[in-house]
Design a protein around this motif. Structure first.
Motif, PDB file in Angstrom:
ATOM      1  N   GLY A  88       0.821  -1.220   0.000  1.00 29.60           N
ATOM      2  CA  GLY A  88       0.000   0.000   0.000  1.00 29.60           C
ATOM      3  C   GLY A  88       0.848   1.260   0.000  1.00 29.60           C
TER       4      GLY A  88
ATOM      5  N   SER B 241       2.404   1.612  -3.434  1.00 27.27           N
ATOM      6  CA  SER B 241       1.374   2.036  -4.390  1.00 27.27           C
ATOM      7  C   SER B 241       1.024   3.515  -4.211  1.00 27.27           C
ATOM      8  CB  SER B 241       0.113   1.181  -4.234  1.00 27.27           C
ATOM      9  OG  SER B 241       0.400  -0.151  -4.570  1.00 27.27           O
ATOM     10  N   TYR B 242       0.943   3.949  -2.955  1.00 25.22           N
ATOM     11  CA  TYR B 242       0.634   5.350  -2.670  1.00 25.22           C
ATOM     12  C   TYR B 242       1.717   6.262  -3.250  1.00 25.22           C
ATOM     13  CZ  TYR B 242       0.208   9.727  -0.134  1.00 25.22           C
ATOM     14  OH  TYR B 242       0.124  11.060   0.172  1.00 25.22           O
TER      15      TYR B 242
ATOM     16  N   LYS C  90       1.686   6.236  -7.138  1.00 21.64           N
ATOM     17  CA  LYS C  90       0.590   7.035  -7.708  1.00 21.64           C
ATOM     18  C   LYS C  90       0.839   8.527  -7.504  1.00 21.64           C
ATOM     19  CE  LYS C  90      -4.256   7.387  -8.348  1.00 21.64           C
ATOM     20  NZ  LYS C  90      -5.427   6.625  -8.530  1.00 21.64           N
ATOM     21  N   LYS C  91       1.386   8.886  -6.349  1.00 22.99           N
ATOM     22  CA  LYS C  91       1.675  10.294  -6.056  1.00 22.99           C
ATOM     23  C   LYS C  91       2.687  10.863  -7.057  1.00 22.99           C
ATOM     24  CE  LYS C  91       3.012  13.300  -2.259  1.00 22.99           C
ATOM     25  NZ  LYS C  91       3.509  13.366  -0.896  1.00 22.99           N
TER      26      LYS C  91
ATOM     27  N   LEU D  96      -0.358   7.306 -11.675  1.00 26.37           N
ATOM     28  CA  LEU D  96      -0.952   6.024 -12.050  1.00 26.37           C
ATOM     29  C   LEU D  96      -0.732   4.991 -10.947  1.00 26.37           C
ATOM     30  CD1 LEU D  96       0.586   5.772 -15.631  1.00 26.37           C
ATOM     31  CD2 LEU D  96      -1.737   6.511 -15.089  1.00 26.37           C
ATOM     32  N   ALA D  97      -1.660   4.059 -10.848  1.00 26.84           N
ATOM     33  CA  ALA D  97      -1.463   2.910  -9.961  1.00 26.84           C
ATOM     34  C   ALA D  97      -0.424   1.998 -10.615  1.00 26.84           C
ATOM     35  CB  ALA D  97      -2.777   2.165  -9.763  1.00 26.84           C
ATOM     36  N   PRO D  98       0.386   1.290  -9.830  1.00 27.25           N
ATOM     37  CA  PRO D  98       1.393   0.400 -10.417  1.00 27.25           C
ATOM     38  C   PRO D  98       0.806  -0.610 -11.404  1.00 27.25           C
ATOM     39  CG  PRO D  98       1.762   0.601  -8.071  1.00 27.25           C
ATOM     40  CD  PRO D  98       0.471   1.305  -8.369  1.00 27.25           C
ATOM     41  N   SER D  99      -0.334  -1.185 -11.071  1.00 29.71           N
ATOM     42  CA  SER D  99      -0.941  -2.181 -11.967  1.00 29.71           C
ATOM     43  C   SER D  99      -1.376  -1.542 -13.288  1.00 29.71           C
ATOM     44  CB  SER D  99      -2.128  -2.864 -11.289  1.00 29.71           C
ATOM     45  OG  SER D  99      -3.068  -1.892 -10.878  1.00 29.71           O
ATOM     46  N   PHE D 100      -1.917  -0.334 -13.221  1.00 32.35           N
ATOM     47  CA  PHE D 100      -2.327   0.358 -14.447  1.00 32.35           C
ATOM     48  C   PHE D 100      -1.107   0.726 -15.283  1.00 32.35           C
ATOM     49  CE2 PHE D 100      -3.686   4.049 -16.939  1.00 32.35           C
ATOM     50  CZ  PHE D 100      -4.782   3.485 -17.591  1.00 32.35           C
ATOM     51  N   TYR D 101      -0.033   1.160 -14.622  1.00 32.63           N
ATOM     52  CA  TYR D 101       1.204   1.494 -15.321  1.00 32.63           C
ATOM     53  C   TYR D 101       1.725   0.283 -16.085  1.00 32.63           C
ATOM     54  CZ  TYR D 101       6.126   2.636 -16.076  1.00 32.63           C
ATOM     55  OH  TYR D 101       7.343   2.834 -16.647  1.00 32.63           O
TER      56      TYR D 101
END
Length: 193
Positions: free
Chosen positions: A162, A165-166, A169-170, A174-179
């Motif tokens: 978490g 991921s935070y 995204k910051k 992007l979220a790591p999975s989306f990236y």
């Protein structure tokens, strides 16, 4: 009369990759120095070097996008950057102690002093620079697809997935999975060309 110096260490700004190291080594050899030890950010020349040859090296490095450092603060900042780059990108394991202790011990300066000098010159903190480097390393590891996010978080000393991921995204938006999905789609699209 130009001065001659017997052996010296020179510091080079923006020298952060194996490719940079190879280019610098090539320029050093072109100048006739056969006894030089080239490391990331530094070159130890073990022979006599004249001011004239040092100026030629300075000009050649500028053409490569690199820069010789002269003042003590610039040299210290480059040492900090190189220590962080080495710690995040090339070390097999992250240090077990916190980063401030690691940098203070490695560079032999009080961390408060290191932090103040770095922030004064760069306009952002050492901690922010570490986070930026860690996020770049996360991107690299996601693209290699060898480790899952939990393993990446562990490898880079994040307290949790978490937290990783935070921060990701910051910094990236992007979220790591989306990236990771985005990069895979892009790769597949390029292969279709």
């Amino acid at each position: 009369m130009p001065s001659l110096r017997e052996g010296m260490r020179i510091y080079i700004k923006y020298m952060v990759s194996l490719r940079c190291k190879m280019m610098v080594k090539e320029e050093i050899e072109k100048l006739g120095f056969s006894h030089a030890l080239v490391q990331l950010g530094t070159v130890d020349i073990l022979e006599v070097i004249s001011d004239e040859k040092l100026d030629i090296l300075r000009q050649r490095l500028l053409h490569l996008g690199l820069e010789l450092l002269d003042d003590k603060k610039s040299i210290l900042i480059e040492k900090i950057r190189n220590a962080i780059t080495e710690m995040v990108h090339t070390a097999d394991e992250q240090p077990k102690e916190n980063y401030s202790e690691y940098l203070s011990e490695k560079l032999e300066y009080d961390y408060t002093y290191l932090s103040n000098v770095f922030s004064e010159v760069n306009g952002y903190t050492i901690q922010h620079f570490i986070i930026l480097n860690k996020i770049e390393k996360v991107k690299e590891l996601l693209l290699y697809n060898e480790l899952n996010l939990t393993e990446i978080a562990y490898k880079l000393n994040y307290s949790s997935v978490g937290h990783l991921s935070y921060q990701f995204k910051k910094i990236t938006g992007l979220a790591p999975s989306f990236y990771k999905q985005l990069k895979l789609k892009r790769k597949m699209n390029l292969e279709d060309l």
